[in-house]
Motif scaffolding. Sequence first.
Motif, PDB file in Angstrom:
ATOM      1  N   THR A   1       0.851  -1.186   0.000  1.00 10.40           N
ATOM      2  CA  THR A   1       0.000   0.000   0.000  1.00 10.40           C
ATOM      3  C   THR A   1       0.887   1.237   0.000  1.00 10.40           C
ATOM      4  O   THR A   1       1.821   1.337   0.803  1.00 10.40           O
ATOM      5  N   ASN A   2       0.584   2.195  -0.885  1.00 12.46           N
ATOM      6  CA  ASN A   2       1.409   3.381  -1.042  1.00 12.46           C
ATOM      7  C   ASN A   2       0.598   4.652  -0.871  1.00 12.46           C
ATOM      8  O   ASN A   2      -0.622   4.658  -1.044  1.00 12.46           O
ATOM      9  N   LEU A   3       1.302   5.743  -0.590  1.00 15.78           N
ATOM     10  CA  LEU A   3       0.686   7.064  -0.444  1.00 15.78           C
ATOM     11  C   LEU A   3       0.798   7.850  -1.745  1.00 15.78           C
ATOM     12  O   LEU A   3       1.855   7.872  -2.385  1.00 15.78           O
ATOM     13  N   TYR A   4      -0.315   8.515  -2.089  1.00 17.03           N
ATOM     14  CA  TYR A   4      -0.381   9.293  -3.322  1.00 17.03           C
ATOM     15  C   TYR A   4      -0.952  10.674  -3.036  1.00 17.03           C
ATOM     16  O   TYR A   4      -1.475  10.943  -1.956  1.00 17.03           O
ATOM     17  N   GLN A   5      -0.850  11.539  -4.044  1.00 20.06           N
ATOM     18  CA  GLN A   5      -1.359  12.903  -3.915  1.00 20.06           C
ATOM     19  C   GLN A   5      -2.008  13.344  -5.226  1.00 20.06           C
ATOM     20  O   GLN A   5      -1.679  12.832  -6.299  1.00 20.06           O
ATOM     21  N   ALA A   6      -2.946  14.293  -5.100  1.00 13.77           N
ATOM     22  CA  ALA A   6      -3.615  14.862  -6.267  1.00 13.77           C
ATOM     23  C   ALA A   6      -3.875  16.338  -5.995  1.00 13.77           C
ATOM     24  O   ALA A   6      -4.139  16.733  -4.854  1.00 13.77           O
TER      25      ALA A   6
END
Length: 379
Positions: free
Chosen positions: A63-68
């Motif tokens: 599981t990874n962290l993302y941004q938008a």
Amino acid sequence: MRSVAFFFFLVAVKGLAFSQSYPTYGPEIPVTVAGLTFDAMEPFLSPDGNTLFFNSLNAGGNTNLYQAERVNDTTFTFGGLVNGTYDPAPGHLDAVASLDSDGHFFWVSLRSIPNLYTGNYLSGNVADISPVYGTCNVLTPGWIIMDAAIDPGGDLLFYSNGYFGPTYTECVGVPCEAMLGIAQKVNDSTFDKTAYSDAVLENVNDTAYLVYAPQVSGDGLELYFTRLLKTGFDTEICVAVRSTVADAFSEPAVLYSNYGFFPEAATLSNDKQRLYYHQKNEAGVYAVYMRYREPATYAEESGNNISWALYPNPAKDVLQVALPDASAPFIIVIRSAAGQEVWKVSNSSSINISHLASGRYYLTVYQHGRTGTKEFIID
């Protein structure tokens, strides 16, 4: 000494009448993350409202962290990984982002115990990474910090301690126990549980439930969280409120539950006008949704400067709504005089009301992040 005095103050006021009202939110609106092709869970909106953080599917690892980046209230552009948080180890988990107004970034990870991490966020990158130490951690084997949210000022950490069994494998799928706590900042990487934490959260930490995913409003008066009945299957997004930051939080109100779709992890805009959360969509993919905060009352002509009209009034079979910008998406909700939602429609200005009983109703329009409400009568 200050914490001890505050604790005794809370005990002294326990049992006083509670008058703070619960917030309410309008209809659900799907959030578009342009360029995203996989699940989005545990959303967090940055204090400035410009960045939406989230993680990929949290189902046992990788599981990874993302941004938008924000385009408008319901549209964001996918920006990729949150650089500096990626762990290449097999079965890794980096999730549940939080950020204060000074750029201190927090997230949970499985790379070590203590498992809450912090660093400095700037322009999509996290640097100076460190575990978070202090008595917010339960160091008995089996306990981890499931979720944590820093308040916008960076002084208080709201967190959930979860117990998964002495070898972390005995509680399958969900923890055996989960409860919230409040910790005070000692330094950038140390937070100690406050002496008043249990008293402030007494109404929230119901032992019949797993309580997790806390988020606190910028003014400290509203606490959002998710709970799951230990013997149940239905997650509930809840809110507890208080009149001042010196008070304990109230008994919670359930804002939203959707059996089988697992709504969780509410996050609030700093002005408290937009509530984001995740749940499964009809395709079984976790996605982000948003609701606008509603006015406290349904007063005629209420709203945020929307110039619009409805006619005829009184009406019988069909009601017409005239908007200055009918080409932009909008939602119309009709409620009874008692406040019960009786009809909802999207992007239609001609509304068949022939199935509704005679009486007084309120029609609310949601468009461009604003709302307007008018009263009408059905003959």
